[in-house]
Design a protein around this motif. Sequence first.
Motif, PDB file in Angstrom:
ATOM      1  N   VAL A   1       1.204   4.192  -2.792  1.00 18.67           N
ATOM      2  CA  VAL A   1       0.960   5.605  -2.489  1.00 18.67           C
ATOM      3  C   VAL A   1       2.139   6.469  -2.920  1.00 18.67           C
TER       4      VAL A   1
ATOM      5  N   ILE B   1      -2.659   9.044   2.113  1.00 20.70           N
ATOM      6  CA  ILE B   1      -3.714   9.182   1.108  1.00 20.70           C
ATOM      7  C   ILE B   1      -4.449  10.499   1.314  1.00 20.70           C
TER       8      ILE B   1
ATOM      9  N   VAL C   1      -0.570   5.006   6.090  1.00 24.97           N
ATOM     10  CA  VAL C   1      -1.085   4.966   4.716  1.00 24.97           C
ATOM     11  C   VAL C   1      -2.311   5.858   4.593  1.00 24.97           C
ATOM     12  N   ALA C   2      -3.207   5.778   5.575  1.00 25.45           N
ATOM     13  CA  ALA C   2      -4.415   6.612   5.536  1.00 25.45           C
ATOM     14  C   ALA C   2      -4.041   8.093   5.514  1.00 25.45           C
TER      15      ALA C   2
ATOM     16  N   ASP D   1      -4.371   1.288   8.354  1.00 23.05           N
ATOM     17  CA  ASP D   1      -2.998   1.615   8.701  1.00 23.05           C
ATOM     18  C   ASP D   1      -2.912   3.129   8.717  1.00 23.05           C
TER      19      ASP D   1
ATOM     20  N   LYS E   1       0.829  -1.205   0.000  1.00 16.33           N
ATOM     21  CA  LYS E   1       0.000   0.000   0.000  1.00 16.33           C
ATOM     22  C   LYS E   1       0.861   1.253   0.000  1.00 16.33           C
TER      23      LYS E   1
ATOM     24  N   THR F   1     -10.750   1.691   4.844  1.00 17.97           N
ATOM     25  CA  THR F   1     -10.138   0.886   3.803  1.00 17.97           C
ATOM     26  C   THR F   1      -8.693   0.569   4.135  1.00 17.97           C
ATOM     27  N   CYS F   2      -8.003   1.493   4.832  1.00 22.76           N
ATOM     28  CA  CYS F   2      -6.559   1.341   5.006  1.00 22.76           C
ATOM     29  C   CYS F   2      -6.160   0.512   6.221  1.00 22.76           C
TER      30      CYS F   2
ATOM     31  N   ILE G   1     -11.704   6.323   3.615  1.00 18.75           N
ATOM     32  CA  ILE G   1     -10.255   6.123   3.497  1.00 18.75           C
ATOM     33  C   ILE G   1      -9.755   5.354   4.718  1.00 18.75           C
ATOM     34  N   SER G   2     -10.236   5.809   5.878  1.00 20.89           N
ATOM     35  CA  SER G   2      -9.749   5.245   7.123  1.00 20.89           C
ATOM     36  C   SER G   2     -10.102   3.764   7.249  1.00 20.89           C
TER      37      SER G   2
ATOM     38  N   ALA H   1      -8.671   3.862  11.318  1.00 23.45           N
ATOM     39  CA  ALA H   1      -7.331   3.281  11.253  1.00 23.45           C
ATOM     40  C   ALA H   1      -6.641   3.310  12.618  1.00 23.45           C
TER      41      ALA H   1
ATOM     42  N   CYS I   1      -9.779  10.976   8.614  1.00 20.85           N
ATOM     43  CA  CYS I   1      -9.101   9.897   7.914  1.00 20.85           C
ATOM     44  C   CYS I   1      -8.436   8.921   8.880  1.00 20.85           C
TER      45      CYS I   1
END
Lengths: 374, 372
Positions: free
Chosen positions: A28, B291, B287-288, B284, A24, B281-282, B278-279, B201, B197
């Motif tokens: 990104v 994004i 990563v969140a 993590d 991921k 889905t990730c 977003i939160s 996560a 976000c």
Amino acid sequence: MFASFRRVRRLFLKELAINLGMPKMRAVLIFPPILQLVMFAYAVSLEVTNVRLGVFNMDAGVESSTFLQSFCVKPVFKETVGYRSAQELKDALERREIFAGLVIPNDFSARVLGSGEPAKVQLLLDGRRANASAILGGYVAQITQSYGIKAAIQAADGGSVPTGPIARRWFNPNLLSRTAFMPGLICLLTTTVGLMVSSFSISREREMGSFEQLLVSPASPSEIVVGKMAAAVFLATCSALLTTAIVIFGFKIPLQGSFALMLGSLVLYLTSIVSIGLMISSASTTQQQSMLGVFLFMPPAIILSGFASPIDNMPHWLSAATVVNPVRWEMAIMRGLFLRDASLEKIGLCLIPLAAVAAVSLSAAGYMFRKRME
Amino acid sequence: MRTWERLWAIVWKEWLQVFRDPSALLIAFVFPAVMLFLFGYGLSLDATNVRIGVVLEDDAPLARSFYRSLNASRYFDVQYYSSRLEAERALRDEETRAAVVVPNDFSSRVAHGELGAIQILADGAETNLALIVENYLRAAFAKWTSLQMRERGAAGLSSKVDLETKTVYNAAQITRYSLIPGSIAIILAMIGALLTCLVVAREWERGTMEATMATSVGKVEMFVGKMIPYFLLGIAAALGAAALSRYLFDVPFHGSTAAYLLTSGVFLLVATSQGVLISSTCRDQSVAAQIAVVSSFLPNFLLSGVIFEIDAMPKIVQGITYIFPARYYVVCLQTIFMAGDVWPLLLNQIGFMSIIGAVVFIAAVVKTPTRL
């Protein structure tokens, strides 16, 4: 000395592994810059095109339709739409169905053909889009002027139609927005990547608990900071080079200045950006705080970089403050190297403040990190 | 426990979390003020007082009269250069943005009715400014020549059509009036993403998700409950931003507060749902967060139509802008501030935002985890 180098190299590789190892995270880092570059390349244009022009024509003569035909200029105008009253025209403008409206009086043909006063045409512009309406107003004025002169000459004795002043544009003869904005775009996307690879690198370890392991490792604080720094600058520079390659080879925008100078300025610039990112990261205890830090730095730095609107347009106190903004200097260097074919001394004048910003932020990052380690 | 009790419990828990971590309050109140301040002072596309250089190779009274007319214009800050070379150097060094050369045969060419008697040089690297300054210079020269013609009774060559331009809603074409309301959309989009976000996560990373799942809270309750506190913070930020625009930057506000709250509310619902999506889905945080950084500022800054005209973009990019709720919100804001409550237009835009909102909401509810 050698052992220290080995430790830094280990840390460097570890940072690369963190950033590139997670699918991921890797996605990104790699795709958004490319995707955004291509998308934004087509979006950044201050030109005015595809305008729907509303017309309320009270004139029954031929002259007004000839006049309206002179607005069939692609790509500025898309179509003209007729309305039956001034109120209808205003309503359409209000609902944004048209961007501008022309009101042609009923004596238009008579006055154009006659020898008395000129015909009076009213142009209504939508001021909600202030910049575009200023540009469109200029176009309409030019078209009207050249039509009016032509009509005057025909009424007099025929003869040739004089042309208006010719404008020569330096650096970008056809005023292509893409040529003007893409060097700046490289700078913006590089900034995002540089901040992403650095600003979470310490707070993430703190939140995940791996920071303590780092503390008990044989590496000294300076080695850790150098390792993190080098990895981040390396990743961001690679990304910047990829973006630049797409601009040069994909969009065929030539680099007029020297490549070595550009690479050097990028490394220097990314050193300052990564230092700022590490500063944000050392100052925050959670990743949420890091993200807040990025948002408090990045958008202001970009707004005050001269990317979207010239720095001269800011009030003096604000343009003076942009001196400490590294994005401003890199923006000037990139645009200088791509667009203006700037001389070495002019690039140098931007490199000096950039180096100063880099040195200050680098030492601040080192200091803050060491304090955090204690 | 009934639904509303469970919902209330989640809302209360998130609310406490907001107030115990000062960074969320910083995002909701300090950040918008700082950003609006920067947008207000830092961004301006106005072309007034543009520095231009003028070279007079002709020294006759006609040439001087033209020079005086340029000097009187509010658009230009005229610098005199004694030679073409010097004016070119100033243009190259960015001391001026354009140069006008009045050639040595200027007077005779004007007397013969030529309309191209001056030469314009512009700095093409600043495309927007170059275009506007060229237009101003052409218009200034045309106006000056027709005045000269009329004075000398040579009406034959003055234009047969006079254009009276009226810029509705913004008579002086002040770009700040469009840019500041537009920037509210960018700011609220960022706040929405920033605030939300991490909400899911974070729980995954800290392990509290498991505890939440052991309760009887359902998917929709969990999602809505997490959204409400941040939505309310967003509304507070929107009100603050409007007040700053109106009272600090003197942007006219012709619409009603109700219309402003309605459109902002719909927009914030979409923006906060996006953040929660977003939160979830990730799972993590870093990563969140990345994004959120990548997707909220630059795309909204460049693609929402605040600075760059959407009509001028190619069809494909225009198509992409349709999925950005900010695009519709910018239209609403500029209309509410400058024109007033134009309901047919506003409802249209609200409709589009609601469609996006519904899609995001469903996706976010589906993605909201109820199992480990």
